[in-house]
Design an enzyme around this catalytic site. Structure first.
Site, PDB file in Angstrom:
ATOM      1  N   THR A  48       0.840  -1.193   0.000  1.00  0.00           N
ATOM      2  CA  THR A  48       0.000   0.000   0.000  1.00  0.00           C
ATOM      3  C   THR A  48       0.877   1.245   0.000  1.00  0.00           C
ATOM      4  OG1 THR A  48      -1.051   1.371   1.691  1.00  0.00           O
ATOM      5  CG2 THR A  48      -0.433  -0.830   2.341  1.00  0.00           C
ATOM      6  N   TYR A  64      -0.989  -2.404  10.865  1.00  0.00           N
ATOM      7  CA  TYR A  64      -1.314  -3.010   9.567  1.00  0.00           C
ATOM      8  C   TYR A  64      -0.266  -2.620   8.522  1.00  0.00           C
ATOM      9  CZ  TYR A  64      -3.210  -2.563   4.837  1.00  0.00           C
ATOM     10  OH  TYR A  64      -3.358  -2.563   3.486  1.00  0.00           O
ATOM     11  N   HIS A  65       0.033  -1.313   8.440  1.00  0.00           N
ATOM     12  CA  HIS A  65       1.028  -0.879   7.461  1.00  0.00           C
ATOM     13  C   HIS A  65       2.392  -1.496   7.739  1.00  0.00           C
ATOM     14  CE1 HIS A  65      -1.972   2.467   6.869  1.00  0.00           C
ATOM     15  NE2 HIS A  65      -1.722   2.117   5.624  1.00  0.00           N
TER      16      HIS A  65
END
Ligand SMILES: NC(=O)c1ccc[n+]([C@@H]2O[C@H](COP(=O)([O-])OP(=O)(O)OC[C@H]3O[C@@H](n4cnc5c(N)ncnc54)[C@H](O)[C@@H]3O)[C@@H](O)[C@H]2O)c1
Ligand SMILES: [Zn+2]
Lengths: 507, 421
Positions: free
Chosen positions: A225, A271-272
């Site tokens: 991402t 999450y990242h």
């Protein structure tokens, strides 16, 4: 391209997943070696073609244009009936891509363990666009689109099962979506943070080992991402994963080239962080085992439309609006339909890379048909535009007010996250447009309009209303569980534009 | 003779890849190959002429079929895939003539004959030699694989190792030889009428360390000779197992000499405007551009860039003769330090005959002594040095027979008669 050739016409067996590497022959020394030595003088790489047995052993340089196994299609040359396995097939993107590819002649298989459905249920929410059970979706694909998807319910972390399935299918490309994709979910508490990192990081690490053993030639399209990079306050460009050749580090009157090194990562949730950890694991696997991968730094996806998912209500892909799993534009449109002010966090001056669902599908297809070279770890920034959150709210409000006769307002909330609320942003995204022929086709206004079209249907409005309590953010990065206070409510068009402008560098 | 062999005389063929007749005689004379020495006193040995070009897979194809390349269709390690500039590596599947083991009257053990991958199904046991990318496909019947895997059999040394370290390379050579010995001993116990075993480490050793053989002061001179001592010991062991009437044939497929210069023939053609290339040498022959009249494949095979044959073909039927004459002149005039580099330029119909001649190179060059011809598409200068020390030679392979008379001036194609007799 200028000479009228398709962008991947000159790719060769070297890029083709049907090639089986058989080491090299050293003619001068009448020797042979099992190793892949790509650039050796007088040593020649030997491959066999999984699809063209009659060629025997040969050097990997037949071009896609020359090879009868590669045919022209809209997005480049495509390996006939190319076998693509989609991990996370039941998800927002996985389902959409499955139908999209199968409808274009790819042979699609996939897995999912319904983690996403479970997590959304845990929040007490549901997808606002209703989706049936997987079995029913598969049936609808068969009936409506004449597509057969080879689906197995399984956990990515069940390595034994996954290995068997990969061995059985021998995919030529693997698209890895099967991770828990939510920043807030990973910030709930220790259990959630651990679960996200376990699921994502270990799942990917196990997958890499299976690929090494079973399908080393297969290209891996791994979803990262844009959030891996963070948003540096210096405005330093966010390159595509690795520094370009002419990047230089200067310090203390000395200079070093940074060319080819990984650029800094600055993730902003656990999450990242799991994505960054994946990045390093994939990078290493390519280095150690000659695997090949595109690590795709994807912007925020928005939208509901491809021709395939719109073909029948049972073919729709999910759309979430809760604080955990709803992504920003998708949430805004839902909020607009429901009549609550669009929820901006903090200043709303955050700039993010974004891309519409259909454009993202096109990018994925282009990458699937142009696999990297053996051992190549490549990063692409997959975004079609940079947008300020505040401006996105304006756009959604405008479309809602003008075309759907709504009365949309905007609210600024206390930011539950720890992030820069005002920052410059320059994103380099050259590979997709330059090397893969991608040109975005869907404007934000257009897709937002399609979303309103769908979400203003009575039954969907009802679904939004049913779970409206999940909209306001309660998960704070600090660990507190408390709804964010409202800082300000305003009407679209009331605010002056200002601050930084994002800069997308595509050429 | 072990018990399970019948009373019919058996035939054993031992190949030692790349060994020149002078080397084997020299080591025998020096007492370093005593078993060979005593064989020489019992039978007859002579120099043998290799096939043109003197490449192992061309030679072994001639040896086992008794045919010239124009008939068996193997002209080098490489070929171009029809209609492309992509190289392929012809193997046994491209062989157009029948090897002796297709005669099912006799039973065979065939161990490590080069260029015979994948292994054919024969009446007996077959283990192909170099190039064999996967052991699983290099053996027949399938049950043989298990046996070889258990002894950790290796078809060949990993040539990458030689580029890294001579020492490691030598260790590997000895280890591979040891495995080969194990394998031969195992298969000896099978039922067979003809047993063929080829040592290929000799050729590798000479390519990388021929200077160590010539120079007795060289740090690896002793190791070089020791390798041949090991080969000799195994030969002695085989001889001990032979009965009075059993026949023994021994041979190499080509000779070897020190490299004086490597010669980039494509650079010669490019300098003369006969070959035109783009700017991507890593694409090899795909780097050939419009206007090219001819190019060279390893080692000295010249192909006209014919119109209907190649993607950027230029030469029409009526132009062939003119261009061939032009190219012959260019190569005949090539000199290095005042010395002629090309000894002879052969037209294909002068040296080949048979159904496959059409696919043969239009010209084949044979070099003067010491010049190593190359068809590489990556070059800087015409003449260059690299890590290799030894190169194949045409006229001084050897042929030995313990029991039969040898033909006058034998050629590789003649070996088949000795096997069939
Ligand atoms: N949607 C976006 O805006 C966006 C942006 C950037 C990156 N991504 C990434 O793209 C990927 C797909 O995103 P999405 O929006 O489709 O999310 P999604 O949750 O809808 O899809 C992921 C799918 O994978 C499945 N899954 C998760 N863990 C699994 C496991 N261990 N075994 C089997 N299946 C498992 C889930 O059940 C779900 O169906 C994710 O990796 C996400 O991080 C998404
Ligand atoms: Zn050799």
């Amino acid at each position: 391209m200028s000479d009228g050739k398709l962008h991947n016409a000159d790719n060769t067996c070297w890029n083709c997943p049907a090639a089986k590497f058989r080491g090299n022959v050293d003619f001068r020394g009448c020797g042979q070696s099992r190793r892949i030595v790509p650039k050796g003088e007088d040593k020649q790489l030997m491959i066999e073609c999984r699809r063209r047995d009659e060629l025997g052993h040969f050097e990997p340089n037949i071009t896609f244009e020359q090879c009868p196994e590669w045919e022209k299609m809209e997005y480049g040359y495509m390996l006939k009936n190319m076998k693509v396995m989609i991990l996370g097939m039941d998800g927002y993107l996985g389902w959409t891509l499955s139908l999209w590819l199968a409808n274009r002649g790819f042979e699609v298989s996939g897995i999912d363990d319904y983690t996403r459905r479970d997590c959304v249920m845990e929040k007490g929410s549901h997808t606002v666009v209703p989706i049936p059970r997987m079995t029913k979706k598969l049936e609808a694909a068969r009936d409506e689109l004449d597509i057969t998807l080879n689906f197995r319910k399984m956990d990515l972390n069940d390595r034994k099962k996954l290995r068997e399935f990969i061995e059985e299918v021998k995919p030529e490309s693997i698209v890895h979506y099967a991770e828990i994709p939510s920043p807030p979910y990973s910030m709930v508490d220790a259990e959630h943070a651990i679960e996200v990192q376990r699921n994502n990081v270990l799942g990917t690490l196990g997958l890499l080992h299976i690929m090494r053993d079973v399908v080393p030639m297969t290209s891996l399209l791994k979803l990262g991402t844009m959030g891996e990079y963070g948003s540096p306050l210096t405005g330093r460009p966010l390159f595509e994963g690795l520094f370009p050749n002419d990047a230089i580090l200067e310090w203390n009157d000395r200079e070093w080239s940074l060319g080819g090194e990984m650029t800094p990562r600055d993730p902003h949730s656990f999450y990242h962080v799991s994505k960054v950890q994946d990045t390093y694991n994939v990078y290493e696997a390519c280095k150690y085992w000659w695997l090949r991968s595109y690590d795709i730094m994807q912007g925020i996806i928005y939208g509901v439309h491809t021709d395939e998912v719109a073909a029948h209500p049972d073919l729709r892909t999910r759309l979430d609006y809760d604080e955990w799993f709803g992504t920003v534009i998708n949430r805004f449109v839902t909020q607009a339909v429901h009549g609550i002010p669009l929820t901006i966090y903090g200043e709303g001056e955050q700039i993010r890379g974004m891309i519409a669902l259909q454009d993202a599908m096109e990018c994925m297809t282009r990458l699937i048909v142009s696999p990297p070279e053996p051992g190549q770890y490549d990063v692409v920034n997959q975004v079609s535009g940079l947008h300020k959150i505040k401006d996105v709210a304006e756009t959604v409000a405008e479309v809602g007010n003008e075309k759907f006769d709504l009365d949309v307002t905007i609210q600024r909330l206390e930011n539950p996250r720890v992030e820069a609320e005002k920052h410059p942003m320059e994103v380099v995204s050259r590979k997709l447009p330059q090397e893969h022929g991608f040109d975005p086709k869907v404007s934000m206004e257009k897709e937002v309009e399609r979303m309103f079209d769908l979400l203003t249907k009575e039954e969907i409005k009802k679904r939004i209303k049913e779970k409206k309590h999940v909209i306001m953010p309660r998960t704070r990065w600090s660990g507190e569980k408390k709804e964010s206070g409202v800082l300000e409510v305003y009407k679209p068009g009331e605010k002056e534009k200002g601050g930084y402008e994002g800069r997308l560098d595509t050429e | 003779m072990t018990g399970n062999h019948g009373s019919e005389p058996k035939k054993v063929i031992i190949g030692i890849d790349g060994v020149p007749v002078d080397l084997i005689r020299d080591l025998a004379d020096r007492g370093r190959m005593p078993n060979v020495e005593s064989l020489l006193s019992e039978g007859e040995m002579s120099a043998m002429r290799a096939a043109i070009p003197e490449i192992s897979n061309v030679n072994w194809s001639s040896i086992v079929t008794g045919k010239n390349p124009g008939e068996h269709g193997i002209f080098g390690f490489t070929d171009l895939i029809k209609g492309t500039y992509t190289i392929n590596f012809p193997d046994r599947r491209a062989l157009k003539a029948s090897p002796f083991w297709e005669d099912e009257e006799r039973r065979y053990v065939i161990l490590n004959v080069p260029a015979m991958y994948p292994a054919p199904e024969i009446n007996g046991i077959f283990v192909s030699g170099f190039v064999s990318p996967q052991l699983g496909k290099a053996v027949s019947p399938d049950s043989t694989l298990n046996v070889l895997e258990k002894m950790d059999y290796q078809v060949d040394v990993d040539s990458e190792k030689a580029h890294k370290s001579k020492r490691l390379f030598l260790d590997q050579l000895f280890e591979t030889l040891e495995k080969r010995e194990k394998a031969y001993k195992h298969f000896w116990e099978e039922k067979w009428d003809v047993f063929m075993l080829v040592f290929t480490g000799s050729d590798r050793l000479e390519h990388f360390l021929f200077d160590a053989y010539i120079d007795e002061e060289h740090e690896y001179h002793e190791r070089f000779v020791e390798y041949f001592e090991e080969v000799d010991r195994i030969i002695g062991d085989i001889v001990d197992r032979l009965g009075e009437d059993d026949e023994l044939v021994m041979l190499s497929d080509h000779g070897m000499e020190l490299i004086k210069e490597n010669v980039n023939l494509n650079k010669v053609l490019e300098d003369e405007g006969i070959l035109k290339t783009g700017n991507k040498p890593s694409e090899r022959y795909r780097n050939i551009r419009e206007g090219t009249k001819a190019f060279v494949l390893d080692p000295g095979r010249v192909y006209l860039n014919k119109k209907d044959k190649y993607p950027r073909g230029k030469v029409g039927k009526d132009e062939e003769e003119v261009f061939l004459d032009e190219i012959m002149d260019v190569f005949e005039e090539l000199v290095c330090d005042g010395e002629k580099v090309i000894e002879e330029v052969h037209r294909k119909d002068e040296i080949y005959f048979g159904e496959e001649v059409e696919r043969a190179p239009d010209l084949v060059l044979t070099p003067a002594s010491g010049y190593n011809l190359k068809g590489s598409m990556r070059y800087e200068d015409v003449f260059e040095q690299n890590v290799f020390k030894g190169k194949h030679t045409l006229n001084d392979a050897f042929l030995y027979s313990k029991n039969s008379d040898l033909p006058e001036e034998p050629k590789v194609e003649d070996v088949r008669n000795l096997i069939d007799d």
